[in-house]
Scaffold this active site. Sequence first.
Site, PDB file in Angstrom:
ATOM      1  N   ASP A 138      61.281  -5.304  19.620  1.00  0.00           N
ATOM      2  CA  ASP A 138      61.849  -6.247  18.652  1.00  0.00           C
ATOM      3  C   ASP A 138      62.766  -5.545  17.656  1.00  0.00           C
ATOM      4  O   ASP A 138      62.848  -4.311  17.642  1.00  0.00           O
ATOM      5  CB  ASP A 138      60.724  -7.019  17.933  1.00  0.00           C
ATOM      6  CG  ASP A 138      59.573  -6.106  17.484  1.00  0.00           C
ATOM      7  OD1 ASP A 138      59.762  -4.878  17.446  1.00  0.00           O
ATOM      8  OD2 ASP A 138      58.493  -6.631  17.162  1.00  0.00           O
ATOM      9  N   ASN A 189      48.036 -11.726  11.869  1.00  0.00           N
ATOM     10  CA  ASN A 189      47.991 -13.146  12.258  1.00  0.00           C
ATOM     11  C   ASN A 189      48.011 -13.320  13.779  1.00  0.00           C
ATOM     12  O   ASN A 189      48.221 -14.418  14.282  1.00  0.00           O
ATOM     13  CB  ASN A 189      49.162 -13.918  11.624  1.00  0.00           C
ATOM     14  CG  ASN A 189      50.516 -13.458  12.157  1.00  0.00           C
ATOM     15  OD1 ASN A 189      50.593 -12.506  12.933  1.00  0.00           O
ATOM     16  ND2 ASN A 189      51.577 -14.140  11.766  1.00  0.00           N
ATOM     17  N   HIS A 241      50.124 -11.848  15.971  1.00  0.00           N
ATOM     18  CA  HIS A 241      51.406 -11.721  16.694  1.00  0.00           C
ATOM     19  C   HIS A 241      51.473 -10.426  17.494  1.00  0.00           C
ATOM     20  O   HIS A 241      50.872  -9.417  17.118  1.00  0.00           O
ATOM     21  CB  HIS A 241      52.616 -11.874  15.754  1.00  0.00           C
ATOM     22  CG  HIS A 241      52.916 -10.715  14.866  1.00  0.00           C
ATOM     23  ND1 HIS A 241      53.009 -10.829  13.496  1.00  0.00           N
ATOM     24  CD2 HIS A 241      53.184  -9.414  15.129  1.00  0.00           C
ATOM     25  CE1 HIS A 241      53.318  -9.655  12.968  1.00  0.00           C
ATOM     26  NE2 HIS A 241      53.423  -8.784  13.932  1.00  0.00           N
ATOM     27  N   GLU A 253      55.351 -14.887  16.717  1.00  0.00           N
ATOM     28  CA  GLU A 253      54.460 -15.440  15.706  1.00  0.00           C
ATOM     29  C   GLU A 253      53.626 -16.585  16.298  1.00  0.00           C
ATOM     30  O   GLU A 253      53.951 -17.098  17.373  1.00  0.00           O
ATOM     31  CB  GLU A 253      55.298 -15.963  14.527  1.00  0.00           C
ATOM     32  CG  GLU A 253      56.126 -14.883  13.834  1.00  0.00           C
ATOM     33  CD  GLU A 253      55.292 -13.929  12.963  1.00  0.00           C
ATOM     34  OE1 GLU A 253      54.078 -13.773  13.209  1.00  0.00           O
ATOM     35  OE2 GLU A 253      55.873 -13.336  12.040  1.00  0.00           O
TER      36      GLU A 253
HETATM   37  C1  GLP Z   1      55.021  -5.495  13.270  1.00  0.00           C
HETATM   38  C2  GLP Z   1      55.677  -5.330  14.660  1.00  0.00           C
HETATM   39  C3  GLP Z   1      54.646  -5.404  15.744  1.00  0.00           C
HETATM   40  C4  GLP Z   1      53.408  -4.676  15.259  1.00  0.00           C
HETATM   41  C5  GLP Z   1      52.751  -5.473  14.185  1.00  0.00           C
HETATM   42  C6  GLP Z   1      51.609  -4.757  13.500  1.00  0.00           C
HETATM   43  O1  GLP Z   1      55.668  -6.339  12.419  1.00  0.00           O
HETATM   44  N1  GLP Z   1      56.750  -6.213  14.960  1.00  0.00           N
HETATM   45  O2  GLP Z   1      55.160  -4.838  16.936  1.00  0.00           O
HETATM   46  O3  GLP Z   1      52.477  -4.506  16.307  1.00  0.00           O
HETATM   47  O4  GLP Z   1      53.696  -5.993  13.279  1.00  0.00           O
HETATM   48  O5  GLP Z   1      52.066  -3.769  12.633  1.00  0.00           O
HETATM   49  P1  GLP Z   1      51.188  -2.560  12.151  1.00  0.00           P
HETATM   50  O6  GLP Z   1      50.926  -1.724  13.341  1.00  0.00           O
HETATM   51  O7  GLP Z   1      52.035  -1.838  11.141  1.00  0.00           O
HETATM   52  O8  GLP Z   1      49.958  -3.146  11.562  1.00  0.00           O
END
Ligand code: GLP
Length: 261
Positions: A67, A136, A138, A143
């Site tokens: 992404d 949440n 995702h 989302e």
């Molecule tokens: C981010 C990314 C995801 C990631 C998630 C969790 O915004 N787009 O790919 O897995 O949210 O983030 P983190 O690993 O910092 O908790």
Amino acid sequence: MQVVIAESTTQVGLLAARKVAQVIRRRADAVIGLATGSSPLAIYAELARQVAEGELDCSTLRAFALDEYVGLPPGHPESYRQVIQREVVEPLRLTPGLVHVPDGSAADVAAACTAYEQKLAQTGPVDIQILGIGSNGHIGFNEPTSSFASRTRIKTLAPKTRADNARFFSSLDEVPIHCLTQGLATILDARELVLVAQGAKKAEAVAKMVEGPVTSMCPGSALQFHPNATVIIDADAASRLTLTEYYRYSYDNLPDWQRFD
Ligand code: GLP
């Protein structure tokens, strides 16, 4: 789905890195799916150690990011292109031309998404996709209520995700509202998925993903459709699961050919 409850938070990254390294050792030009966020950093650190010590060569790998934010100025340090460059390309000594990130600064974002899907179709399938999970539920930036049939497209970030990611920016206002993300169907095209999660903040999302119903309200539950998905978590992230004894028993009794520890 295989659920591995690691002995420690550090062990989460080590185990997942071993799984990824197995794929790279089998095929030097493997296609790796990269995730950003804090969760996979320990995987990249361990792979970088192996590269530095001459145990692993990543120079011919192909890689695709999940992404990207829309609207950050090119070169912004928190754009996922820059994060991937800093956290993955440089330490793992990947060849920059073989690493792809959706183009969040394209004038025509819909065309950029189509082009990304085409590039994936030409190069892929992804051999192993690294994933984290948002609080949440995702995955990527899919989302809640994302379609299970979705492909790379523009999405609006949930307020919860913007708040969670504000720690990377100087203020919440700086966090983009839109992003480009591989869709759930794109992610499920990978041959293998490895998702890592650490800490109690992820416990509810992990429980819904692994043991909850398959629902677009928890996009991570799409992993239940994948024939080769491994979820590697620490005890805190596992704290809301009900079948922990079974997961531990199952992992302790893995046949040798399935082991990666
Ligand atoms: C981010 C990314 C995801 C990631 C998630 C969790 O915004 N787009 O790919 O897995 O949210 O983030 P983190 O690993 O910092 O908790």
